[in-house]
Design an enzyme around this catalytic site. Sequence first.
Site, PDB file in Angstrom:
ATOM      1  N   LYS A 169       0.773  -1.193  -0.019  1.00 57.58           N
ATOM      2  CA  LYS A 169       0.201  -0.092   0.092  1.00 57.58           C
ATOM      3  C   LYS A 169       0.962   1.445  -0.009  1.00 57.58           C
ATOM      4  O   LYS A 169       1.545   1.290   0.902  1.00 57.58           O
ATOM      5  CB  LYS A 169      -0.764   0.033   1.156  1.00 57.58           C
ATOM      6  CG  LYS A 169      -1.705   1.190   1.494  1.00 57.58           C
ATOM      7  CD  LYS A 169      -2.522   1.323   2.717  1.00 57.58           C
ATOM      8  CE  LYS A 169      -2.809   2.897   3.147  1.00 57.58           C
ATOM      9  NZ  LYS A 169      -3.700   2.862   4.260  1.00 57.58           N
ATOM     10  N   GLY A 210      -7.812   8.478  10.555  1.00 55.47           N
ATOM     11  CA  GLY A 210      -8.296   8.597  12.027  1.00 55.47           C
ATOM     12  C   GLY A 210      -9.422   9.598  12.396  1.00 55.47           C
ATOM     13  O   GLY A 210      -9.647   9.766  13.571  1.00 55.47           O
ATOM     14  N   ALA A 225      -9.607   4.838   4.738  1.00 58.47           N
ATOM     15  CA  ALA A 225      -9.404   5.942   5.883  1.00 58.47           C
ATOM     16  C   ALA A 225     -10.695   6.605   6.245  1.00 58.47           C
ATOM     17  O   ALA A 225     -11.323   6.758   5.233  1.00 58.47           O
ATOM     18  CB  ALA A 225      -8.309   6.649   5.444  1.00 58.47           C
ATOM     19  N   ASN A 268      -8.825   1.090  10.450  1.00 58.22           N
ATOM     20  CA  ASN A 268      -7.935   0.735  11.293  1.00 58.22           C
ATOM     21  C   ASN A 268      -8.754   1.469  12.848  1.00 58.22           C
ATOM     22  O   ASN A 268      -9.164   0.907  13.813  1.00 58.22           O
ATOM     23  CB  ASN A 268      -6.846   1.290  11.364  1.00 58.22           C
ATOM     24  CG  ASN A 268      -5.710   0.815  12.354  1.00 58.22           C
ATOM     25  OD1 ASN A 268      -4.513   0.701  12.036  1.00 58.22           O
ATOM     26  ND2 ASN A 268      -6.042   0.407  13.570  1.00 58.22           N
ATOM     27  N   THR A 269      -8.826   2.662  12.877  1.00 55.84           N
ATOM     28  CA  THR A 269      -9.032   3.473  13.882  1.00 55.84           C
ATOM     29  C   THR A 269     -10.485   3.158  14.577  1.00 55.84           C
ATOM     30  O   THR A 269     -10.588   2.973  15.771  1.00 55.84           O
ATOM     31  CB  THR A 269      -9.138   5.142  13.803  1.00 55.84           C
ATOM     32  OG1 THR A 269      -7.682   5.181  13.187  1.00 55.84           O
ATOM     33  CG2 THR A 269      -9.052   5.851  15.094  1.00 55.84           C
TER      34      THR A 269
HETATM   35  C1  LIG Z   1      -3.780   1.401   8.840  1.00 61.67           C
HETATM   36  C2  LIG Z   1      -3.862   2.457   7.675  1.00 61.67           C
HETATM   37  O1  LIG Z   1      -3.237   2.040   6.708  1.00 61.67           O
HETATM   38  C3  LIG Z   1      -4.302   3.588   7.860  1.00 61.67           C
HETATM   39  O2  LIG Z   1      -3.474   4.802   7.281  1.00 61.67           O
HETATM   40  C4  LIG Z   1      -5.524   3.706   7.291  1.00 61.67           C
HETATM   41  O3  LIG Z   1      -5.553   4.642   6.332  1.00 61.67           O
HETATM   42  C5  LIG Z   1      -6.844   3.515   8.214  1.00 61.67           C
HETATM   43  O4  LIG Z   1      -7.278   4.790   8.419  1.00 61.67           O
HETATM   44  P1  LIG Z   1      -8.176   4.958   9.697  1.00 61.67           P
HETATM   45  O5  LIG Z   1      -7.390   4.639  10.869  1.00 61.67           O
HETATM   46  O6  LIG Z   1      -8.875   6.043   9.509  1.00 61.67           O
HETATM   47  O7  LIG Z   1      -9.502   3.596   9.393  1.00 61.67           O
END
Ligand SMILES: CC(=O)[C@@H](O)[C@H](O)COP(=O)(O)O
Length: 256
Positions: free
Chosen positions: A96, A157, A183, A205-206
């Site tokens: 990525k 995030g 994201a 992720n977040t």
């Molecule tokens: C883990 C990763 O690759 C992050 O840079 C991704 O873009 C996730 O973003 P969020 O944490 O907003 O879900």
Amino acid sequence: MLKIGEFSFQSRLLLGTGKFHDYDVQKQAVAVSEAEILTFAVRRMNIFEAHQPDLLDKLDVTKYTLLPNTAGAKTAEEAVRIAKLAKASGLCDMVKVEVIGDDKTLLPDPFETFEACRILLAEGFTVLPYISDDVVLAKRLEELGVHAVMPAAAPIGSGRGIVNPLNLRFIIEQAKVPVIVDAGIGSPADAAFAMELGADGVLLNTAVSGANDPIMMAHAMKLAVEAGRMGYEAGRIPKKRYAAASSPLEGMITGE
Ligand SMILES: CC(=O)[C@@H](O)[C@H](O)COP(=O)(O)O
């Protein structure tokens, strides 16, 4: 089935491994999510700098496809160096590409991202660029030969959800490679919405690592991605301005 380059996956949910407060919780969240692709920042790993933690320590990495990401890179040259290091460490050659162009918004630099993709494609990597929801950039990257595009729903995030569904829809409509919304996802509703728009997958992720109960949220995200995809494939009804009776008296099967 989600196909990225030579790789095929049942799950359309991709999970980031960072920001978990507890590695046992991370392990359980990953398990219940049923994600097959896990991403991690190579620069935050001990393969890059010895003092960094091993974010994958608790996970049985043989069960997953690891998607190294180049988070922390600000130039194409840095991103390429990180990707090559990941490959040399025996990790997947799918990468990525994340090249940040602005520290406050963490939005990607389109020029450096494009250049990094050009170099990595020439070196035989399977390349998934993280981009803004820029329709023309997505098109140019596809023409370059990337294996998927990863437009942001919102800043990393931020948990704001999909701020520009129209742009995502345009990217999806024109795409000949998978579109993975990456994201800014904040809730299961956001993930389902991305899939209903026709995205091929969602990376987050977040929303999981920062939830009060990350394990339950990981499960909710799995269900949301599946529900959104099924809704997309089933085909939603068009939106109408006025009411339409649910039990009309005319024009329906009468049973005679
Ligand atoms: C883990 C990763 O690759 C992050 O840079 C991704 O873009 C996730 O973003 P969020 O944490 O907003 O879900």
